[in-house]
Design a protein around this motif. Structure first.
Motif, PDB file in Angstrom:
ATOM      1  N   ARG A  29       0.849  -1.184   0.000  1.00  0.00           N
ATOM      2  CA  ARG A  29       0.000   0.000   0.000  1.00  0.00           C
ATOM      3  C   ARG A  29       0.890   1.241   0.000  1.00  0.00           C
ATOM      4  NH1 ARG A  29      -5.151  -0.097   3.919  1.00  0.00           N
ATOM      5  NH2 ARG A  29      -5.156  -2.158   2.933  1.00  0.00           N
ATOM      6  N   GLU A  30       0.477   2.254  -0.771  1.00  0.00           N
ATOM      7  CA  GLU A  30       1.278   3.467  -0.887  1.00  0.00           C
ATOM      8  C   GLU A  30       0.423   4.715  -0.763  1.00  0.00           C
ATOM      9  OE1 GLU A  30       2.999   2.853  -4.772  1.00  0.00           O
ATOM     10  OE2 GLU A  30       1.314   3.801  -5.800  1.00  0.00           O
ATOM     11  N   PHE A  31       1.049   5.776  -0.296  1.00  0.00           N
ATOM     12  CA  PHE A  31       0.384   7.061  -0.125  1.00  0.00           C
ATOM     13  C   PHE A  31       0.067   7.687  -1.476  1.00  0.00           C
ATOM     14  CE2 PHE A  31      -0.617  11.117   1.591  1.00  0.00           C
ATOM     15  CZ  PHE A  31       0.018  12.066   0.813  1.00  0.00           C
ATOM     16  N   VAL A  32      -1.111   8.311  -1.587  1.00  0.00           N
ATOM     17  CA  VAL A  32      -1.503   9.010  -2.802  1.00  0.00           C
ATOM     18  C   VAL A  32      -1.666  10.507  -2.547  1.00  0.00           C
ATOM     19  CG1 VAL A  32      -3.276   9.249  -4.579  1.00  0.00           C
ATOM     20  CG2 VAL A  32      -2.654   6.969  -3.745  1.00  0.00           C
ATOM     21  N   ALA A  33      -2.510  10.876  -1.596  1.00  0.00           N
ATOM     22  CA  ALA A  33      -2.779  12.294  -1.349  1.00  0.00           C
ATOM     23  C   ALA A  33      -3.357  12.475   0.044  1.00  0.00           C
ATOM     24  CB  ALA A  33      -3.753  12.839  -2.386  1.00  0.00           C
ATOM     25  N   ARG A  34      -3.126  13.648   0.621  1.00  0.00           N
ATOM     26  CA  ARG A  34      -3.642  14.004   1.954  1.00  0.00           C
ATOM     27  C   ARG A  34      -4.204  15.411   1.908  1.00  0.00           C
ATOM     28  NH1 ARG A  34       0.689  13.333   4.439  1.00  0.00           N
ATOM     29  NH2 ARG A  34       0.253  11.215   5.193  1.00  0.00           N
ATOM     30  N   ILE A  35      -5.269  15.623   2.684  1.00  0.00           N
ATOM     31  CA  ILE A  35      -5.830  16.957   2.887  1.00  0.00           C
ATOM     32  C   ILE A  35      -5.975  17.199   4.379  1.00  0.00           C
ATOM     33  CG2 ILE A  35      -8.222  16.144   2.594  1.00  0.00           C
ATOM     34  CD1 ILE A  35      -8.772  18.916   1.268  1.00  0.00           C
ATOM     35  N   ARG A  36      -5.521  18.381   4.828  1.00  0.00           N
ATOM     36  CA  ARG A  36      -5.574  18.740   6.242  1.00  0.00           C
ATOM     37  C   ARG A  36      -6.550  19.880   6.450  1.00  0.00           C
ATOM     38  NH1 ARG A  36       0.239  20.517   7.591  1.00  0.00           N
ATOM     39  NH2 ARG A  36       0.736  20.437   5.385  1.00  0.00           N
ATOM     40  N   SER A  37      -6.832  20.157   7.703  1.00  0.00           N
ATOM     41  CA  SER A  37      -7.679  21.306   8.038  1.00  0.00           C
ATOM     42  C   SER A  37      -7.097  22.559   7.400  1.00  0.00           C
ATOM     43  CB  SER A  37      -7.752  21.484   9.555  1.00  0.00           C
ATOM     44  OG  SER A  37      -8.354  20.377  10.162  1.00  0.00           O
ATOM     45  N   GLY A  38      -7.986  23.375   6.859  1.00  0.00           N
ATOM     46  CA  GLY A  38      -7.532  24.564   6.157  1.00  0.00           C
ATOM     47  C   GLY A  38      -7.330  24.318   4.688  1.00  0.00           C
ATOM     48  N   GLY A  39      -7.556  23.064   4.262  1.00  0.00           N
ATOM     49  CA  GLY A  39      -7.453  22.741   2.845  1.00  0.00           C
ATOM     50  C   GLY A  39      -6.046  22.500   2.344  1.00  0.00           C
ATOM     51  N   ILE A  40      -5.096  22.335   3.250  1.00  0.00           N
ATOM     52  CA  ILE A  40      -3.711  22.084   2.839  1.00  0.00           C
ATOM     53  C   ILE A  40      -3.607  20.669   2.282  1.00  0.00           C
ATOM     54  CG2 ILE A  40      -1.326  21.935   3.630  1.00  0.00           C
ATOM     55  CD1 ILE A  40      -2.162  23.896   5.896  1.00  0.00           C
ATOM     56  N   THR A  41      -3.008  20.553   1.098  1.00  0.00           N
ATOM     57  CA  THR A  41      -2.918  19.253   0.443  1.00  0.00           C
ATOM     58  C   THR A  41      -1.473  18.888   0.121  1.00  0.00           C
ATOM     59  OG1 THR A  41      -3.217  20.266  -1.736  1.00  0.00           O
ATOM     60  CG2 THR A  41      -5.199  19.503  -0.609  1.00  0.00           C
ATOM     61  N   ASN A  42      -1.211  17.605   0.021  1.00  0.00           N
ATOM     62  CA  ASN A  42       0.050  17.144  -0.529  1.00  0.00           C
ATOM     63  C   ASN A  42      -0.175  15.828  -1.249  1.00  0.00           C
ATOM     64  OD1 ASN A  42      -0.043  16.267   2.396  1.00  0.00           O
ATOM     65  ND2 ASN A  42       1.656  15.010   1.666  1.00  0.00           N
ATOM     66  N   TYR A  43       0.709  15.547  -2.211  1.00  0.00           N
ATOM     67  CA  TYR A  43       0.518  14.442  -3.141  1.00  0.00           C
ATOM     68  C   TYR A  43       1.804  13.633  -3.321  1.00  0.00           C
ATOM     69  CZ  TYR A  43      -3.608  17.100  -4.512  1.00  0.00           C
ATOM     70  OH  TYR A  43      -4.805  17.777  -4.499  1.00  0.00           O
ATOM     71  N   ALA A  44       1.621  12.377  -3.684  1.00  0.00           N
ATOM     72  CA  ALA A  44       2.761  11.580  -4.124  1.00  0.00           C
ATOM     73  C   ALA A  44       3.255  12.129  -5.457  1.00  0.00           C
ATOM     74  CB  ALA A  44       2.346  10.122  -4.279  1.00  0.00           C
ATOM     75  N   ASP A  45       4.540  12.030  -5.697  1.00  0.00           N
ATOM     76  CA  ASP A  45       5.106  12.548  -6.943  1.00  0.00           C
ATOM     77  C   ASP A  45       4.455  11.912  -8.167  1.00  0.00           C
ATOM     78  OD1 ASP A  45       8.549  12.790  -5.705  1.00  0.00           O
ATOM     79  OD2 ASP A  45       6.825  14.125  -5.491  1.00  0.00           O
ATOM     80  N   SER A  46       4.078  10.654  -8.042  1.00  0.00           N
ATOM     81  CA  SER A  46       3.543   9.918  -9.190  1.00  0.00           C
ATOM     82  C   SER A  46       2.176  10.417  -9.641  1.00  0.00           C
ATOM     83  CB  SER A  46       3.458   8.422  -8.867  1.00  0.00           C
ATOM     84  OG  SER A  46       2.638   8.211  -7.728  1.00  0.00           O
ATOM     85  N   VAL A  47       1.474  11.156  -8.787  1.00  0.00           N
ATOM     86  CA  VAL A  47       0.127  11.634  -9.141  1.00  0.00           C
ATOM     87  C   VAL A  47       0.040  13.146  -9.175  1.00  0.00           C
ATOM     88  CG1 VAL A  47      -0.850   9.557  -8.114  1.00  0.00           C
ATOM     89  CG2 VAL A  47      -0.846  11.689  -6.801  1.00  0.00           C
TER      90      VAL A  47
END
Length: 122
Positions: A45-63
């Protein structure tokens, strides 16, 4: 306890799009981050994307640049993953999760959904 139910998976041709949804219920009032992970066939299993309070997002490089994570305004009822320009290597079971902070920008998963299958093939 939080219950998570994913939907929106399916079969799509390369270059196509899908939008996954994750419906959260239960004790959602104290959620401060949610994420999508995926598990390709025969892989971990691998990380794809995250969203935090305030709408802050981060993504895996592959996506990065192809996928977008979002949520209902000011609430954690539903989290989405818009996937564009899909590739065969995006084929996986996609899981929604509730994340808890365990350090500075370090997260652990508190709850998992059951997963939804995404298959990218011509």
């Amino acid at each position: 306890q939080v219950q998570l139910v994913e939907s929106g998976g399916g079969l799509v041709q390369p270059g196509g799009s899908l939008r996954l949804s994750c419906a959260a219920s239960g004790s959602i009032f104290n959620i401060n981050a949610m994420a999508w992970y995926r598990q390709p066939p025969g892989k971990a299993r691998e990380f794809v994307a995250r969203i935090r309070s305030g709408g802050i997002t981060n993504y895996a490089d592959s996506v990065q640049g192809r996928f977008t994570i979002s949520k209902t305004n000011n609430a954690w009822n539903t989290v989405y993953l818009q996937m564009n320009n899909l590739k065969p290597e995006d084929t996986a079971v996609y899981y929604c999760s509730v994340q808890r902070p365990v350090g500075v920008l370090v997260w652990s998963t508190a709850y998992w959904g059951q997963g939804t299958q995404v298959t990218v093939s011509s």
